[in-house]
Motif scaffolding. Structure first.
Motif, PDB file in Angstrom:
ATOM      1  N   ILE A   5      11.914  29.255  23.780  1.00 44.98           N
ATOM      2  CA  ILE A   5      11.329  28.078  23.211  1.00 44.98           C
ATOM      3  C   ILE A   5      10.713  26.699  23.091  1.00 44.98           C
ATOM      4  CG2 ILE A   5      12.673  27.519  21.290  1.00 44.98           C
ATOM      5  CD1 ILE A   5      13.582  30.064  19.315  1.00 44.98           C
ATOM      6  N   PHE A   6      11.872  26.523  23.881  1.00 39.23           N
ATOM      7  CA  PHE A   6      11.706  25.209  25.028  1.00 39.23           C
ATOM      8  C   PHE A   6       9.702  25.646  24.904  1.00 39.23           C
ATOM      9  CE2 PHE A   6      15.094  22.521  23.889  1.00 39.23           C
ATOM     10  CZ  PHE A   6      15.158  21.722  24.040  1.00 39.23           C
ATOM     11  N   MET A   7       9.851  25.919  26.125  1.00 41.64           N
ATOM     12  CA  MET A   7       8.123  26.302  26.827  1.00 41.64           C
ATOM     13  C   MET A   7       7.491  25.556  24.915  1.00 41.64           C
ATOM     14  SD  MET A   7       5.977  29.227  28.933  1.00 41.64           S
ATOM     15  CE  MET A   7       7.971  29.661  29.449  1.00 41.64           C
ATOM     16  N   GLY A   8       7.598  26.860  24.505  1.00 41.87           N
ATOM     17  CA  GLY A   8       6.524  26.525  23.029  1.00 41.87           C
ATOM     18  C   GLY A   8       6.917  25.490  22.231  1.00 41.87           C
ATOM     19  N   ILE A   9       8.117  24.673  22.079  1.00 39.27           N
ATOM     20  CA  ILE A   9       8.128  22.556  22.198  1.00 39.27           C
ATOM     21  C   ILE A   9       7.415  22.114  22.276  1.00 39.27           C
ATOM     22  CG2 ILE A   9       9.980  21.170  21.837  1.00 39.27           C
ATOM     23  CD1 ILE A   9      11.829  23.093  20.168  1.00 39.27           C
ATOM     24  N   GLY A  10       7.229  22.660  24.133  1.00 42.65           N
ATOM     25  CA  GLY A  10       6.474  21.198  25.348  1.00 42.65           C
ATOM     26  C   GLY A  10       5.363  21.869  24.623  1.00 42.65           C
ATOM     27  N   ALA A  11       4.844  23.218  24.883  1.00 39.83           N
ATOM     28  CA  ALA A  11       2.981  23.139  24.798  1.00 39.83           C
ATOM     29  C   ALA A  11       3.077  22.019  22.531  1.00 39.83           C
ATOM     30  CB  ALA A  11       2.952  24.409  24.135  1.00 39.83           C
ATOM     31  N   MET A  12       3.595  21.950  22.151  1.00 32.74           N
ATOM     32  CA  MET A  12       3.279  21.147  20.732  1.00 32.74           C
ATOM     33  C   MET A  12       3.899  19.804  21.052  1.00 32.74           C
ATOM     34  SD  MET A  12       4.528  24.117  18.012  1.00 32.74           S
ATOM     35  CE  MET A  12       6.120  23.962  18.735  1.00 32.74           C
ATOM     36  N   THR A  13       4.095  19.291  22.424  1.00 32.55           N
ATOM     37  CA  THR A  13       4.936  18.132  22.179  1.00 32.55           C
ATOM     38  C   THR A  13       3.609  16.965  22.836  1.00 32.55           C
ATOM     39  OG1 THR A  13       7.106  18.403  22.261  1.00 32.55           O
ATOM     40  CG2 THR A  13       6.646  16.457  22.854  1.00 32.55           C
ATOM     41  N   ASP A  14       3.459  16.033  22.538  1.00 28.49           N
ATOM     42  CA  ASP A  14       2.550  14.429  22.799  1.00 28.49           C
ATOM     43  C   ASP A  14       3.809  13.974  23.319  1.00 28.49           C
ATOM     44  OD1 ASP A  14       0.816  13.097  23.351  1.00 28.49           O
ATOM     45  OD2 ASP A  14      -0.119  12.496  21.750  1.00 28.49           O
ATOM     46  N   PHE A  15       4.008  13.878  24.812  1.00 31.06           N
ATOM     47  CA  PHE A  15       4.781  12.903  24.987  1.00 31.06           C
ATOM     48  C   PHE A  15       4.199  11.083  25.445  1.00 31.06           C
ATOM     49  CE2 PHE A  15       6.799  16.381  27.008  1.00 31.06           C
ATOM     50  CZ  PHE A  15       8.296  16.310  25.892  1.00 31.06           C
ATOM     51  N   GLY A  16       3.215  10.935  24.752  1.00 35.47           N
ATOM     52  CA  GLY A  16       2.243   9.336  25.406  1.00 35.47           C
ATOM     53  C   GLY A  16       2.979   8.652  24.454  1.00 35.47           C
ATOM     54  N   PRO A  17       3.267   8.493  22.708  1.00 32.93           N
ATOM     55  CA  PRO A  17       4.036   7.715  23.018  1.00 32.93           C
ATOM     56  C   PRO A  17       5.452   6.906  23.764  1.00 32.93           C
ATOM     57  CG  PRO A  17       3.938   8.821  20.740  1.00 32.93           C
ATOM     58  CD  PRO A  17       3.364   9.388  22.172  1.00 32.93           C
ATOM     59  N   LEU A  18       6.045   8.381  24.266  1.00 36.35           N
ATOM     60  CA  LEU A  18       6.797   8.004  25.044  1.00 36.35           C
ATOM     61  C   LEU A  18       6.457   6.959  26.535  1.00 36.35           C
ATOM     62  CD1 LEU A  18       9.929   8.440  26.168  1.00 36.35           C
ATOM     63  CD2 LEU A  18       9.682  10.088  27.054  1.00 36.35           C
ATOM     64  N   ILE A  19       5.934   7.506  26.837  1.00 37.13           N
ATOM     65  CA  ILE A  19       5.218   7.546  28.387  1.00 37.13           C
ATOM     66  C   ILE A  19       4.625   5.851  28.218  1.00 37.13           C
ATOM     67  CG2 ILE A  19       2.919   7.516  29.600  1.00 37.13           C
ATOM     68  CD1 ILE A  19       2.979  10.454  29.742  1.00 37.13           C
ATOM     69  N   ALA A  20       3.777   5.527  26.699  1.00 42.91           N
ATOM     70  CA  ALA A  20       3.114   4.095  26.180  1.00 42.91           C
ATOM     71  C   ALA A  20       4.259   2.839  25.717  1.00 42.91           C
ATOM     72  CB  ALA A  20       1.807   4.039  25.313  1.00 42.91           C
ATOM     73  N   ARG A  21       5.463   3.936  25.509  1.00 37.20           N
ATOM     74  CA  ARG A  21       6.751   2.421  25.292  1.00 37.20           C
ATOM     75  C   ARG A  21       7.952   3.695  26.307  1.00 37.20           C
ATOM     76  NH1 ARG A  21       6.230   1.936  20.716  1.00 37.20           N
ATOM     77  NH2 ARG A  21       5.311  -0.393  20.876  1.00 37.20           N
ATOM     78  N   PRO A  22       8.058   2.735  27.808  1.00 38.17           N
ATOM     79  CA  PRO A  22       9.297   3.838  28.162  1.00 38.17           C
ATOM     80  C   PRO A  22      10.630   3.498  27.163  1.00 38.17           C
ATOM     81  CG  PRO A  22       7.701   2.883  29.575  1.00 38.17           C
ATOM     82  CD  PRO A  22       7.660   2.339  28.025  1.00 38.17           C
ATOM     83  N   SER A  23      10.764   2.592  27.158  1.00 35.89           N
ATOM     84  CA  SER A  23      12.021   2.022  26.355  1.00 35.89           C
ATOM     85  C   SER A  23      12.549   2.998  25.464  1.00 35.89           C
ATOM     86  CB  SER A  23      12.213   0.366  26.287  1.00 35.89           C
ATOM     87  OG  SER A  23      11.015   0.142  24.794  1.00 35.89           O
ATOM     88  N   SER A  24      11.497   3.751  24.738  1.00 37.17           N
ATOM     89  CA  SER A  24      12.484   4.570  24.619  1.00 37.17           C
ATOM     90  C   SER A  24      13.404   5.990  24.444  1.00 37.17           C
ATOM     91  CB  SER A  24      10.983   5.160  23.457  1.00 37.17           C
ATOM     92  OG  SER A  24      10.706   4.768  23.105  1.00 37.17           O
TER      93      SER A  24
END
Length: 477
Positions: free
Chosen positions: A192-211
């Motif tokens: 299920i975590f593999m599926g969650i990873g495939a549906m997740t966009d980490f862009g907002p976290l990369i753009a603001r690492p303080s998150s």
């Protein structure tokens, strides 16, 4: 042919007769609970993809005589220390093909260690615990048995108790026992975590690492609930499993509990998914209480664009660093980041699509019904379950508060440029927690759009809950 005798036998062997047996009323209560959960999942749409399956598993496992799930078999597999199992339920021994009662097992071990006969031990216990008449009193009586040595007892227990393998469980178990192997082996939560990873966009976290700080702060409830559980008498592994409810991540809670305290899997899973569905009701009052109207009105600047290269490198770097830091996070973090890498590479669309859809749906089916099967009436209907429900909501509440407090700190340090509401999205319920941040922000200012800003802490919470789970597994496992 004895027609009346045959009909009488059919009646006595039916599941209906089980309701009139000792403790049969508990099965009726659990079937009622299953119907309530089905109503919440179907009519109220509370996490229906998993709650409907869990509820039906509750129903199936509590129908007398169905034989789909055998708690005794799993107790024998799960417990390495026989005394824990004796304290709880009878042990199943493959070589004998029968269940030892608590008293039989206790007498046998005590006799082997102290040099007395089983009959002498039995008589001694009866004399010592005549008034109490409980297995707890028998354990207390063991202390006074001449020549009894607990360390020697544990060594003998290792000799006489046959540990079950998955092959034995397939041979002796029912349908739900077989499906539950995927939970016990940690297969379903990781897929299920593999599926969650495939549906997740980490862009907002990369753009603001303080998150990441907000995602980490939102794990506060995990550890406060853990300490609270210890104060209420739970063991360390049990407390860790209860605390992880505060991570607001169902698969993480299931994996952690299946490793640390599998006998609590049913109530913890139901509490975790129920509270995830109730996130708007739990979080909104806390968000209003811990932030001012001025803070809620803050409009955040659009984050910088994130390149494709950054998105490809991110899962590789995070998986490597986090697993090196806490090796026990490897199953969850590894699958999460692998699924995300499939999405971001752009050359594995078919695999990403399978992880997001077909595989995710199949695993969700098996996970829900097999987790529901663990809610056997004799174990679920207890004071422990009530404590878990209370501690679960405390864990969710303090996780939200932890994120908000760090959000307020970032608001101060940034000169009022960061809306503290996004801190509440640091819990791992994606994307519901981020939507709640958006809703509360728009209540203060209809033109305030916080969703994408809140997604950074939200996906950071997924990583944070996996790290917290890995830490607890490494600590108590």
């Amino acid at each position: 042919m004895d027609i009346l005798g045959t009909l009488s036998g059919l009646v006595m062997e039916s599941g209906f007769a089980g309701f009139f047996a000792a403790g049969g009323w508990k099965n009726l209560v659990m079937i009622g609970i299953a119907c309530v959960l089905l109503y919440l999942g179907i009519a109220k749409k509370f996490e229906p993809l998993l709650l409907v399956g869990i509820a039906f598993g509750v129903l199936l496992t509590n129908v007398p005589g169905a034989g789909l799930y055998h708690m005794g078999i799993w107790d024998a597999y799960i417990y390495e220390c026989p005394y824990d199992a004796v304290n709880d339920y009878a042990l199943y021994n493959v070589t004998e093909g029968r269940a030892y009662t608590e008293e039989e097992y206790l007498y046998y071990i005590a006799a082997r260690v102290s040099g007395h006969t089983t009959e002498q031990i039995e008589g001694y216990f009866e004399a010592q615990s005549e008034t109490e008449g409980s297995i707890a009193a028998d354990f207390q009586a063991l202390v006074e048995v001449p020549g009894f040595d607990f360390e020697a007892a544990n060594e003998i227990a290792d000799e006489v108790i046959t540990e079950l393998s998955f092959t034995d469980i397939i041979h002796h178990g029912g349908l739900l026992d077989i499906l539950y192997i995927g939970v016990k082996a940690g297969l379903y939560p990781c897929l299920i975590f593999m599926g969650i990873g495939a549906m997740t966009d980490f862009g907002p976290l990369i753009a603001r690492p303080s998150s990441m700080l907000l995602g980490a702060a939102a794990q506060l409830g995990v550890f406060l609930a853990m300490f609270g559980a210890i104060l209420l008498g739970f063991t360390g592994p049990e407390a860790g499993s209860i605390g992880i409810i505060g991570g607001a991540d169902g698969p993480t809670a299931i994996l952690t509990t299946s490793i640390l305290a599998p006998h609590l899997l049913g109530p913890i899973a139901i509490a975790a998914y129920s509270y995830m569905a109730l996130i708007p009701m739990i979080q909104k009052p806390l968000m209003r209480a811990f932030t001012t109207e001025k803070e809620r009105k803050v409009k955040m600047e659009q984050a910088r664009p994130v390149s494709k290269t950054e998105k490809i490198i991110f899962p590789i770097v995070v998986a490597t660093f986090v697993i090196l830091l806490i090796p026990s996070t490897a199953p969850l973090i590894g699958c999460l980041m692998f699924g995300n890498l499939l999405k971001e590479t752009g050359v594995t669309e078919r695999l990403s699509d399978t992880a997001q859809n077909g595989l995710m749906n199949i695993v969700t089916l098996f996970l829900g019904i097999s987790v529901g099967a663990t809610t056997v009436a004799s174990r679920f209907l207890s004071l422990e379950t009530i404590k878990i429900v209370i501690l679960g909501v405390i864990a969710f509440g303090f996780s939200t508060i932890g994120g908000l407090l760090v959000g307020k700190l970032m608001y101060k340090l940034s000169g009022g440029k960061i809306n503290p509401l996004i801190g509440s999205a640091g819990v791992s319920a994606v994307p519901m927690a981020a939507r709640v941040s958006q809703d509360v922000g728009r209540e203060a200012d209809p033109n305030n759009f916080l969703l994408m800003h809140a997604m950074g802490p939200n996906v950071a919470g997924v990583i944070g809950s996996a790290i917290a789970a890995g830490f607890l597994i490494q600590l108590f496992g």
